[in-house]
Design an enzyme around this catalytic site. Structure first.
Site, PDB file in Angstrom:
ATOM      1  N   HIS A  82      -2.124  -5.715  12.153  1.00  0.00           N
ATOM      2  CA  HIS A  82      -2.730  -6.187  10.903  1.00  0.00           C
ATOM      3  C   HIS A  82      -3.005  -7.693  10.958  1.00  0.00           C
ATOM      4  O   HIS A  82      -2.022  -8.375  11.306  1.00  0.00           O
ATOM      5  CB  HIS A  82      -2.081  -5.873   9.634  1.00  0.00           C
ATOM      6  CG  HIS A  82      -2.840  -6.448   8.471  1.00  0.00           C
ATOM      7  ND1 HIS A  82      -3.976  -5.712   7.778  1.00  0.00           N
ATOM      8  CD2 HIS A  82      -2.795  -7.640   7.764  1.00  0.00           C
ATOM      9  CE1 HIS A  82      -4.685  -6.517   6.802  1.00  0.00           C
ATOM     10  NE2 HIS A  82      -3.986  -7.523   6.779  1.00  0.00           N
ATOM     11  N   ASP A 161      -2.810  -2.142  -5.373  1.00  0.00           N
ATOM     12  CA  ASP A 161      -3.338  -3.258  -4.489  1.00  0.00           C
ATOM     13  C   ASP A 161      -4.874  -3.479  -4.968  1.00  0.00           C
ATOM     14  O   ASP A 161      -5.214  -4.857  -5.354  1.00  0.00           O
ATOM     15  CB  ASP A 161      -3.232  -3.327  -3.268  1.00  0.00           C
ATOM     16  CG  ASP A 161      -3.957  -4.384  -2.438  1.00  0.00           C
ATOM     17  OD1 ASP A 161      -3.425  -5.688  -2.795  1.00  0.00           O
ATOM     18  OD2 ASP A 161      -4.703  -4.360  -1.754  1.00  0.00           O
ATOM     19  N   ARG A 168      -6.571 -10.807  -9.001  1.00  0.00           N
ATOM     20  CA  ARG A 168      -6.250 -11.978  -8.527  1.00  0.00           C
ATOM     21  C   ARG A 168      -7.397 -12.924  -8.206  1.00  0.00           C
ATOM     22  O   ARG A 168      -7.389 -13.899  -8.280  1.00  0.00           O
ATOM     23  CB  ARG A 168      -5.388 -11.753  -7.214  1.00  0.00           C
ATOM     24  CG  ARG A 168      -4.055 -11.449  -7.414  1.00  0.00           C
ATOM     25  CD  ARG A 168      -3.195 -10.833  -6.384  1.00  0.00           C
ATOM     26  NE  ARG A 168      -3.301 -11.683  -5.300  1.00  0.00           N
ATOM     27  CZ  ARG A 168      -3.032 -11.252  -3.942  1.00  0.00           C
ATOM     28  NH1 ARG A 168      -3.165 -10.248  -3.734  1.00  0.00           N
ATOM     29  NH2 ARG A 168      -3.152 -12.397  -3.168  1.00  0.00           N
ATOM     30  N   SER A 183       0.791  -7.484  -1.038  1.00  0.00           N
ATOM     31  CA  SER A 183      -0.607  -6.947  -0.750  1.00  0.00           C
ATOM     32  C   SER A 183      -0.874  -6.017   0.588  1.00  0.00           C
ATOM     33  O   SER A 183      -1.131  -4.948   0.709  1.00  0.00           O
ATOM     34  CB  SER A 183      -1.819  -7.841  -1.169  1.00  0.00           C
ATOM     35  OG  SER A 183      -2.787  -7.470  -0.631  1.00  0.00           O
ATOM     36  N   LYS A 187      -0.320  -1.932   1.889  1.00  0.00           N
ATOM     37  CA  LYS A 187      -1.137  -1.034   2.456  1.00  0.00           C
ATOM     38  C   LYS A 187      -0.506  -0.603   4.033  1.00  0.00           C
ATOM     39  O   LYS A 187      -0.909   0.468   4.263  1.00  0.00           O
ATOM     40  CB  LYS A 187      -2.555  -1.855   2.591  1.00  0.00           C
ATOM     41  CG  LYS A 187      -3.241  -2.009   1.326  1.00  0.00           C
ATOM     42  CD  LYS A 187      -4.453  -2.741   1.362  1.00  0.00           C
ATOM     43  CE  LYS A 187      -4.068  -4.237   1.463  1.00  0.00           C
ATOM     44  NZ  LYS A 187      -5.097  -5.146   1.180  1.00  0.00           N
TER      45      LYS A 187
HETATM   46  N1  URA Z   1      -5.435  -9.718   2.812  1.00  0.00           N
HETATM   47  C1  URA Z   1      -4.813  -8.544   1.967  1.00  0.00           C
HETATM   48  O1  URA Z   1      -5.016  -7.702   2.005  1.00  0.00           O
HETATM   49  N2  URA Z   1      -4.399  -9.097   0.539  1.00  0.00           N
HETATM   50  C2  URA Z   1      -4.087 -10.193   0.249  1.00  0.00           C
HETATM   51  O2  URA Z   1      -3.617 -10.587  -0.750  1.00  0.00           O
HETATM   52  C3  URA Z   1      -4.743 -11.283   1.202  1.00  0.00           C
HETATM   53  C4  URA Z   1      -5.326 -10.952   2.236  1.00  0.00           C
END
Ligand code: URA
Ligand code: CA
Length: 433
Positions: A82, A161, A168, A183, A187
């Protein structure tokens, strides 16, 4: 439990218990805690931070707020990668087939781009016919048979999220290390990875503008990965200038093909070897990074990695002929050069602003539901540290309109030519447990 008490506790900098955090996330996801209370909670978190225990509890609660993908029917260690976001970051397109070609199963769920950061799904969809929606069974079968599939994130993955990120976004609480860490990691955990390689970017084009913040984010994510029983490591990479030379969907597919043919930009290839070697070691296909890198280099040089990319495109319904004829992907009506106004060395190529220039051409979305134009973007001919003569082409704009004055102005304001400059390091640090 009452939300107001938990907000107060967080406001006063006290540590919330695992149960309390889980309660907040569960109730918010179920629409029982209203946005105004959650906003206050997020802002309190922004100012008072969270402990590792709190972040881990938050991550797990978010991961389990929806579907959790079970990849256990795929043999081997499933490693995910990621990136925290970049400009012209073409690595997934290259890494997925490259790593799969040495026997590491790649079951990857990717996202779309928003703002100046591109998304892997949009890039894959630049390949005519490429299907990013597969059922979970089809997805698992493809990985079992061919080691690789890259699909869109399931709609019900970490719904907490999705809701929190939207909140946010409008409450000025995106840029908080515990919130970003939970966050991203929620995932990754919901997507079923056994091990996770994080590319934490730093510089103008990244969330983390300086190395110190990037290091804190990387260390936090590596620690919570371990606490959640996922082997996790992070590479802190530079995103002060775009990665590689192409920014824009079709252009990046072409760049990926060229890289898999051994003819891509050196920085992009190096980034793929660094991240790929870590993935191969975490997947236990090599004992050392040196051995892993050698495997990847051999696979690339022999054409095995490129063949795997073709296989991946074919399996997902894409037009595989683009690999041998990448020019078919370059369908923008106009190619407009931007020339150097002076002789010297490139000292600045501001990543986020060049990303915005590509977005203005139509390569990215300003809002979530906007359509994008796969054909357009930028191709850099000079990177930081390279010499350039007055009148030489600095970059080419691929556009479907000739009305690019604003884009050219933005580009020119964000490329600097000076007397001397040093190429920035590609990798700043490696963070492991
Ligand atoms: N990428 C994400 O998936 N979440 C965040 O809060 C910031 C970047
Ligand atoms: Ca690129």
């Amino acid at each position: 439990m009452r939300m107001v008490d938990l907000i107060e506790k967080k406001r006063d900098g006290k540590e919330l218990s695992e149960n309390e955090i889980k309660w907040v996330i569960d109730r918010y996801t179920a629409n029982e805690v209203p946005d105004y209370q959650m906003s206050a909670f997020l802002m309190a978190t922004f100012f008072t931070d969270m402990t590792d225990k709190e972040i881990t509890a938050m991550t797990l609660a978010m991961a389990h707020s929806g579907e959790v993908i079970d990849l256990s029917s795929i043999a081997g260690v499933k490693v995910d990668k990621h990136s925290t976001g970049g400009v012209g970051d073409t690595t997934t397109l290259i890494l997925a087939p490259l790593v799969a070609s040495v026997g590491v199963p790649v079951a990857k769920m990717s996202g779309r781009g928003l703002g100046y950061t591109g998304g892997t799904l949009d890039k894959l969809e630049a390949i005519p016919g490429f299907k990013i929606e597969l059922s979970e069974d089809e997805f698992i079968q493809l990985v079992n048979e061919n080691q690789v599939a890259v699909i869109g994130q399931s709609g019900n993955l970490a719904p907490a999220d999705k809701k929190l990120y939207a909140l946010r976004d409008v409450t000025a609480t995106v840029n908080s290390i515990p919130l970003i860490a939970s966050s991203i990691m929620s995932k990754k955990i919901a997507a079923g990875a056994d091990a996770i390689v994080l590319d934490v970017t730093t510089g103008d084009g990244a969330f983390m503008k300086n190395l110190e913040d990037a290091r804190r984010l990387a260390k936090t994510m590596v620690r919570i990965g371990a606490l959640a029983n996922r082997q996790t490591m992070a590479v802190i990479s530079d995103m002060s200038q775009p990665l590689g030379e192409a920014i824009g969907n079709s252009l990046e597919v072409v760049e990926a093909i060229e890289t898999l043919q051994g003819e891509g930009p050196a920085d992009l290839l190096e980034m793929c070897y660094v991240l790929g070697s870590q993935m191969v070691v975490l997947a236990k296909k090599a004992d050392t990074l040196v051995a892993a890198r050698q495997m990847l280099e051999e696979s690339l040089t022999s054409g095995k990695a490129l063949a795997k990319f073709k296989e991946m495109i074919q399996n997902q319904g894409g037009d595989v002929t683009v690999v041998d004829h990448p020019e078919r992907l370059l369908s923008a009506a106009y190619q407009i050069p931007v020339f150097a106004r002076q002789t010297g060395v490139v000292t600045k190529l501001v990543a986020n602003e060049l990303g915005i220039a590509a977005m203005m051409l139509g390569a990215g979305r300003k809002t979530k539901d906007e359509a994008i134009d796969h054909a357009v973007g930028l191709k850099l001919h000079k990177k930081i540290g390279e010499e350039v003569a007055v009148g030489e082409t600095l970059l080419t704009i691929y556009s479907n309109t000739t009305e690019v004055a604003e884009v050219v102005a933005l580009i020119e304001a964000n490329i600097e030519i000076g007397d001397t400059s040093k190429e920035p390091p590609l990798i700043h640090e490696i963070i492991t447990e």
